[in-house]
Design a protein around this motif. Structure first.
Motif: not given
Length: 448
Positions: A176-178, A184-186, A190-191
Motif C-alpha cells: 500500500v505504501l510503496d 507521491g499523491i496529488g 513522493g520520495f
C-alpha cells in the motif's frame, strides 16, 4: 502399512509446518519484487542503482539468517531436552545480541558505501541515487533483522503460523505504501527511490510491535540469569552461528563478484540481473519456507536422538523440493516473455530478463536440494560441513561456470553457466547427505 501411515503423517505435519511460512515468504519476497517493479517505472538508472545495493543487503540478511539458524537450533534443542527455562534465557540473550550485531554492521556499511559501490562498478549517476537510498534501506534492514530473530524464536517453539501471518501483514502494508511514498499523491511527488525503503521500514515497524507483544504474552522471554546463560551458551552459539553465518555470507560475496561481471555488459544487463535476483528468491519461496520450518523440527529430533525420523524427514523434504521447484521452473520458463513484461518497463530489459529466466529457473530444483542440505546440517550437528558445502556451491560450481560462460558467450553464456553451476551443486549436496545419513552416529556431534 504402518510405514505408509507414518510417512503420510510426516507429510501432513511437514505441510502444516511449512505452508504458513511459504505464504509468509511469498508475501515478503513478493513485496521486494513489487519494490523493484515500481522502481523500474522510475527508469533504468534507479533500478540499476538499487541492483548495486543487493549484494550488501544480502550481506546483512546472511548474518541475520546465520544467527537465526543458531537461535532456532539452540532453543529447539533445549525444548527437545525439556529445558524450558533455558529456552527463555536463550531467547532474551540472542534478541539483545542480534540487534546489537546487525546495528553495528549497518553503521559500518553506511560509512564505507562510496568505495564499496565504486568497487562494484557503480558510476557517478548510480552513486547519486544510492546516496539517498542507502540510509533508509539500512534502517529498514535493521528492523527486518530484529523481526527475523523474533520469527526464529516462534519457529523454534513449533509456531510457524504467527511468523507467516506477520509476513503477510508487513507485505500488505508495504504494498500500500510503496506507490504512495515512491511516486507521491496529488501535488506531492513522493520520495522517489528512497520511498521504497521507507515503506519497508514502516511495514517492519508494525510487525515488530505486534510480534513483540505476542512474544511477551507467550512468556518465552525472561530477565533472570541471562549473564549466567551467556557464559554457558556463547560457545555452542558461536559453534553453530559462525559456520552458518559464513555459509550465509557466501551468497552476498558471490553476488558481489557476479555483479562485477554483469556491470561490464552495461546498465541494461545490471537492471535485468537485479530483477532476476528478486525473482529467484520469490520462486524459491517453498524451499525458503522449508529451510525455516524444517530445522527446528530436526533440532528437536536431534535432541531426542531420533535419527530414524530425521532420515524420513530429509527424504520427504528433498522429494517435495525437486518436484515443486522443477514444475514451477519449467512453467516460468515457458512464460518468460510475459513474466519479464510484467516486471520490467524497458523493452531492452524485458528481453534480457526473459532470456535469463529460461535458463535459470528450472535449475533451481537442484539449488533447492543444496539449500535444504545446508539448512539441515546446521540443525543436525555438522555446521562445518554445511559451511563448506555452501562455499563449494558458489566458488567451485556457480561462479566459475558463470564467469566462463560470460567470457565465452556474453549474456547467454552467463545464463547457461549459472544454470550448470546450480545443477552441479545440487548433485554434490545430495551425495554428501546420502553419505552422512548412512552413518549418523559417526557424522554428528552433539553441541549442548
Amino acid at each position: 502399512m504402518a510405514a505408509f501411515m507414518q510417512q503420510r503423517e510426516l507429510a501432513i505435519t511437514l505441510w502444516r509446518q511449512t505452508w504458513p511460512m511459504a505464504i509468509g515468504v511469498l508475501a515478503l519476497l513478493g513485496f521486494q519484487l513489487v519494490d523493484s517493479a515500481f522502481i523500474a517505472r522510475l527508469g533504468t538508472s534507479p533500478l540499476a542503482a538499487q541492483s548495486f545495493t543487493f549484494p550488501l543487503s544480502f550481506l546483512i540478511i546472511g548474518i541475520q539468517v546465520g544467527m537465526g539458524i543458531a537461535i532456532a537450533a539452540l532453543i529447539s534443542r533445549a525444548l527437545g531436552g525439556g529445558e524450558d527455562a533455558r529456552a527463555k534465557r536463550l531467547t532474551s540473550l540472542v534478541l539483545i545480541a542480534g540487534g546489537g550485531v546487525i546495528g553495528c554492521l549497518a553503521v559500518v556499511l553506511w560509512l564505507i558505501q562510496v568505495p564499496v559501490f565504486r568497487l562494484l562498478g557503480a558510476d557517478e549517476a548510480a552513486l547519486g541515487y544510492i546516496r539517498s537510498y542507502w540510509g533508509p534501506q539500512l534502517f529498514s534492514a535493521w528492523l527486518g533483522a530484529l523481526l527475523y530473530f523474533i520469527y526464529s524464536v516462534f519457529r523454534a517453539h513449533g509456531d510457524t503460523r504467527t511468523p507467516g501471518k506477520m509476513m503477510v501483514l508487513s507485505s500488505l502494508i508495504n504494498l500500500v505504501l510503496d506507490p504512495l511514498l515512491i511516486f507521491g499523491i496529488g501535488p506531492w511527488s513522493g520520495f522517489g527511490l528512497p520511498g521504497a525503503a521507507w515503506a519497508t521500514a514502516i511495514a517492519f515497524s508494525v510487525g515488530l510491535v505486534l510480534t513483540s507483544g505476542t512474544l511477551a504474552r507467550c512468556q518465552w522471554v525472561t530477565r533472570e540469569d541471562i549473564g549466567q546463560e551467556c557464559r554457558r551458551s556463547w560457545r555452542p552459539f558461536i559453534g553453530i552461528a559462525a559456520p552458518a553465518m559464513v555459509s550465509q555470507l557466501m551468497p552476498p560475496l558471490a553476488a558481489m563478484l557476479a555483479i562485477t561481471a554483469v556491470a561490464g555488459l552495461g546498465d541494461t544487463y545490471v537492471a535485468a540481473w537485479g530483477l532476476a535476483s528478486r525473482l529467484e528468491t520469490l520462486s524459491l519461496m517453498v524451499i525458503l519456507a522449508m529451510t525455516m520450518s524444517l530445522p527446528p523440527w530436526l533440532g528437536r529430533c536431534y535432541g531426542a536422538g531420533d535419527w530414524a525420523q530425521i532420515q524420513q524427514l530429509m527424504r520427504l523434504a528433498l522429494k517435495v523440493a525437486v518436484i515443486w521447484q522443477l514444475s514451477l521452473g519449467v512453467l516460468l520458463a515457458l512464460g518468460a516473455p510475459w513474466v519479464a513484461m510484467a516486471l520490467a518497463g524497458n523493452p531492452e530489459v524485458q528481453g534480457e530478463l526473459a532470456l535469463i529466466i529460461r535458463f535459470l529457473l528450472p535449475s533451481y530444483a537442484a539449488l533447492g536440494v543444496c539449500m535444504l542440505v545446508v539448512s539441515a546440517g546446521n540443525a543436525l550437528g555438522w555446521p562445518l560441513r554445511a559451511m563448506l558445502l555452501s562455499s563449494a556451491r558458489l566458488f567451485v560450481c556457480y561462479l566459475p561456470c558463470l564467469w566462463l560462460g560470460a567470457y565465452l558467450y556474453g549474456w547467454v553464456g552467463l545464463a547457461v553457466g549459472a544454470a550448470v553451476g546450480n545443477l552441479a551443486a545440487g548433485l554434490m549436496a545430495w551425495l554428501l547427505l546420502r553419505r552422512i545419513l548412512s552413518r549418523p552416529h559417526r557424522q554428528a556431534g552433539y553441541v549442548s
